[in-house]
Scaffold this active site. Structure first.
Site, short mmCIF file in Angstrom:
data_model
loop_
_atom_site.label_atom_id
_atom_site.label_comp_id
_atom_site.label_asym_id
_atom_site.label_seq_id
_atom_site.Cartn_x
_atom_site.Cartn_y
_atom_site.Cartn_z
N TRP A 130 19.32 61.27 -1.10
CA TRP A 130 20.48 62.20 -0.90
C TRP A 130 21.05 62.08 0.54
CZ3 TRP A 130 19.93 67.03 2.46
CH2 TRP A 130 20.90 67.89 2.53
N ASP A 211 10.50 66.76 -0.02
CA ASP A 211 11.78 67.36 -0.22
C ASP A 211 11.68 68.25 -1.82
OD1 ASP A 211 14.24 68.50 -0.62
OD2 ASP A 211 15.34 66.91 0.29
N LYS A 246 18.73 76.46 -5.65
CA LYS A 246 19.07 76.20 -7.21
C LYS A 246 18.36 77.04 -7.87
CE LYS A 246 20.63 72.27 -5.08
NZ LYS A 246 20.78 72.31 -3.54
#
Length: 403
Positions: A130, A211, A246
């Site tokens: 990311w 993560d 999300k």
């Protein structure tokens, strides 16, 4: 006073999103930013969230500050969702959890803690990872390094290269792994491979930071905790940054958490005290609305079931469009094999398109994606899939004809 300040370059992701907003083509398509979109192209508020907010509106009595680490109800909810109710880590009170403003906030808390207590440690990131990972840790004063992850030729995990590098990482360095739904590639590590990685982490003595931003978006809520729960059984110390942006659709509520698994309850108490200092000097204490929504939903049997159903619906929709994209590309006469997209998991796909092709897609077809060829599958719908496949087909044919 500020004449020497130069304009900073735009963020690679949000800068593209701004460019998309300024795009004048009526046929423009956005596959850039990692937010879930429904069939109408909207990022919806989940029904379970609306119902939880109604409950909060009726019952909420104060807007006073939360404690530095967030509410106990929320942190317990986080630990149970990630580690499982029957976890030996929870039974022994070995986990210190603090609420954070989103997953990025959790990463920054982790970075500040690492910088303070492991001051000479590097953090190792996957190549690619990311975009914001490197900047978060560099800004906290931590040097970053990279381990091989993606094989562009096979369009899959470069496991041999990954292991070769892990075997050289010094004790007390930190290694960041995506627990599931790898961003940006969509290529995940298997359970057997996690077993190998856990063994190396134990033997080498480096610290793993997970993560965990997409729980439930790949195969299921519990299925995506495989790496974390495996580590919980085998490793004394590791960290987890998680986000509910999300899987609850709570993007602008910025609700996440950092969990640090320690060797014993005494250590967990000491770590928690230091995490609270990291928070206090940064943003003092977390926002309350998003975490209240999460705890309200999880504590209510009816709302929890509704949430899990809505999460499955989002997950299934993304899976369906993986298959539909592959099929539509074939229908457009694309000879290149894109079947690897079906093996990937989560919201993203590394398409294998080159930066040159990505630029052509943006300039000629107003189709926006990250320069690496990463696309957000949730941005595809019945109205635009034909245009997307046709544009990709034509760009690929142009390159083939040139070659």
């Amino acid at each position: 006073m500020f004449k020497h300040v130069k304009k900073a370059p735009a963020d690679p992701i949000f800068g593209l999103n701004e460019a998309f907003k300024n795009e004048t083509s009526p046929n423009k398509i956005n596959l850039v930013v990692g937010v879930y979109k429904n069939e109408d192209g909207d990022t919806p508020i989940l029904e379970c969230v609306k119902k939880a907010e109604k409950i909060l509106l009726e019952k909420e009595k104060t807007k006073s500050y939360l404690s530095i680490q967030g509410t106990e109800e929320y942190t317990n909810t986080v630990k149970e969702l990630i580690l499982g109710k029957g976890s030996s880590v929870l039974a022994a009170n070995r986990a210190a959890t603090v609420q954070s403003p989103g997953g990025t906030g959790a990463l920054r808390i982790a970075a500040d803690f690492i910088h303070k207590f492991l001051p000479k440690s590097k953090i190792w990131l996957s190549d690619p990872t990311w975009e914001n990972h490197r900047q978060v840790f560099n800004s906290a004063g931590i040097e970053t390094a990279f381990y091989p992850y993606y094989n562009a030729k096979t369009k899959w995990l470069y496991f041999d290269g990954l292991i070769e590098t892990l075997l050289k990482i010094p004790s007390r360095d930190v290694v960041l792994f995506h627990a599931c739904c790898h961003n940006p590639t969509g290529v995940d590590i298997s359970k057997d491979q996690w077993e190998v990685i856990a063994k190396i982490a134990f033997e080498r003595g480096f610290l793993v930071l997970f993560d965990f931003a997409y729980q439930g978006f790949g195969n299921g809520l519990d299925e995506e905790t495989v790496a974390i729960r495996l580590f919980a059984d085998k490793i004394k110390n590791f960290m987890i940054s998680n986000s509910f942006s999300k899987n609850f659709g709570l993007y602008n509520e910025r609700v996440g958490a950092l969990t640090v698994v320690t060797e014993n309850s005494d250590e967990a108490e000491k770590v928690l005290s230091q995490l609270k200092i990291c928070i206090r000097v940064n943003y003092s204490n977390p926002p309350g609305h998003g975490s209240s929504i999460v705890t309200t939903i999880i504590s209510n049997t009816e709302l929890k079931k509704l949430w899990m159903d809505e999460l499955k619906e989002m997950r299934d929709r993304i899976h369906d469009y993986r298959q539909k994209l592959v099929n539509t590309l074939k229908e457009k006469g694309v000879k290149q094999n894109f079947d690897f997209i079906m093996k990937q998991r989560g919201m993203f796909s590394y398409t294998g398109l080159t930066p040159e092709q990505v630029n052509k897609l943006r300039e000629k077809y107003a189709l926006y994606m990250v320069s690496t060829g990463r696309i957000n599958l949730a941005g595809i719908n019945a109205k635009n899939i034909d245009k997307i496949a046709q544009a990709i087909s034509e760009v690929i044919k142009i390159r083939v004809s040139v070659l």
